[in-house]
Design an enzyme around this catalytic site. Sequence first.
Site, PDB file in Angstrom:
ATOM      1  N   LYS A 120       0.738  -1.179   0.327  1.00 59.87           N
ATOM      2  CA  LYS A 120       0.258  -0.548   0.216  1.00 59.87           C
ATOM      3  C   LYS A 120       1.005   1.104   0.215  1.00 59.87           C
ATOM      4  O   LYS A 120       2.181   1.232   0.850  1.00 59.87           O
ATOM      5  CB  LYS A 120      -0.627   0.262   1.236  1.00 59.87           C
ATOM      6  CG  LYS A 120      -1.746   1.105   1.534  1.00 59.87           C
ATOM      7  CD  LYS A 120      -2.610   1.137   2.849  1.00 59.87           C
ATOM      8  CE  LYS A 120      -3.772   2.083   2.808  1.00 59.87           C
ATOM      9  NZ  LYS A 120      -4.425   1.804   4.203  1.00 59.87           N
ATOM     10  N   SER A 134      -9.604   1.331   2.697  1.00 58.10           N
ATOM     11  CA  SER A 134      -8.952   2.074   2.287  1.00 58.10           C
ATOM     12  C   SER A 134      -7.586   1.420   1.298  1.00 58.10           C
ATOM     13  O   SER A 134      -7.554   1.557   0.220  1.00 58.10           O
ATOM     14  CB  SER A 134      -8.211   3.631   2.960  1.00 58.10           C
ATOM     15  OG  SER A 134      -7.018   3.327   3.814  1.00 58.10           O
ATOM     16  N   SER A 167     -10.191  -1.380   7.254  1.00 58.55           N
ATOM     17  CA  SER A 167      -8.843  -0.659   6.329  1.00 58.55           C
ATOM     18  C   SER A 167      -8.496  -2.519   5.165  1.00 58.55           C
ATOM     19  O   SER A 167      -8.085  -1.896   4.323  1.00 58.55           O
ATOM     20  CB  SER A 167      -8.272   0.920   6.059  1.00 58.55           C
ATOM     21  OG  SER A 167      -8.809   1.936   5.652  1.00 58.55           O
TER      22      SER A 167
END
Lengths: 95, 486
Positions: B79, B154, B178
């Site tokens: 990420k 997310s 997330s």
Amino acid sequence: MAITKRDVEHAAKLARLALSQEETELYASQMAKILTHVEKLGALDTKGIEPTSYTISPKTIFRKDEAKPSLPQDEILSNAPEKAKGCFKVPRIIE
Amino acid sequence: MELYNLTIHELHDKLKKKEASSLELTEAFLKRIDAVDGKIKAFITVIKEDAIKQAKEADKRISSGKDITPLTGVPISVKDIFCTKGILTTCASKILNNFVPPYDATVIKKLKDASTVILGKNNMDEFAMGSSTENSAFFTTKNPWDVERVPGGSSGGSAASVAAGECTASIGTDTGGSIRQPASCCGIVGLKPTYGRISRYGIIAFASSLDQAGPLTKDVTDSAIMLNIMAGRDPQDSTSIDAPVPDYTKALTKDVKGLKIGIPKEYFIQGLDKDIEKAVKDAIEVLKKQGASVVDISLPHTDYAIAVYYLVATAEASSNLARFDGVKYGHRAKDAGGLMDMYCKTRDEGFGPEVKRRIMLGTYSLSAGYYDAYYKKASQVRTLIKRDFEEAFKKCDVILTPTAPTPAFKIGEKTADPLTMYLSDIFTISCNLAGIPGISIPCGFTKDNLPIGLQILGKPLDEETVLKTAFAYEQATDWHKRRAGV
């Protein structure tokens, strides 16, 4: 929960955000809606309840006071929008 | 089966038996990214040449026969919230669109030390604020099961890249769901460990008392393998827990005889999708058949979790994001008339609408006159939520719930109203507020063939029981073997 444009402008100033007129109005209505939702917390009796800021017990961590190498100055400055003489350069402060 | 559909442990076997080299695997995944990422858009940055260099190093280590870990030579993605030395790290924000970190996050360093191959950096909601990747400053990632839909967020780019076979596994962060919610939306496994189990050093901070890193993988075994490498005390993060790191793969015994599963009545509510409710109830039966027993429990303050979260997380965010000021790194506004003007214009230009909204909310609720009513009150109710779990875990070993109330929603469906979007985190948020571990694993599909996630919550630092339960369920079903037809 009513939030005035002045409330939003004050918070924007504290947050260092130059919001546009449209943003100020949009956030006033959206923040009002979110804060109305959180008002439900008021229904709970929390007298005498310790607040939780961290879920693990806070403990002071000690370490030996030894000098260790840190990142070199040029690497620290490598992302600076402006630099001068090994320092971060900013616009004029005294106006 | 195509190489890109395989798990970490399957690829590790191939590498060990010399059926494939890390270079071959890495090239296969890079080819796969070339073929499908135009459609899925899971990556902000792909580091082709660097990945090939890493793969060659890993192959050297493998042929030396020494110090080979289960991740050596295995290609993964990361990420874009983890600082990676010399590689663009944007947090999906315009304010960091040119930021190249001079150091690695501790988690990245650990993965590199194991000779894991990093393929690139995944899209996400800007500063991890969102549940769909629609808040990315750059583009929205598509769900590999249905490209009209969001991948969750997310860590949506991470989840989509794993589900689309663009990498073997990924790492993400979870502040209010997330990791687990996108894992659920994309039909993969997502683990949020206990707060403090994994170092946060070098992870761009959103809400420091809630943020926790974790793996997104194709199965539970991979999740345990990743946690083995990621977990542990780090002198660079004073909130990382100084507790021994067990070998989590040893917990994968399938033995759930006598295990007590708590079912909280507050999680089976109106608005819960019917297919999801059925899939979760079927999952409970699967575990019962293996000898687990079920106890009804109550988490009475569940209904307050969203309100607490959006006060605590925004308050912490407003403080954490003060560091983005156009001085040390990132975007700086041009033509500013002085320092203060530069700060205000830089931040207005650099942050997207959701980030500004949260900074504003956090600043407002912390400002003079409101602190007691908002932040302090929320922190007190957080104590009540934490106590709910402490009470519940006196009666059970794990808690089973749906991960999300609905399957992946359509792109654009929830962007108009922030509060509606916030409600998609309703089942995942309490876990962060209480600091306990939680995992989402695939437990079925809706009528529209969209993945459904089962959430398993455990006691603090008891990732082993969470993984054991997840593994027992997984091995009795074959949802984890299904792949999105991209």
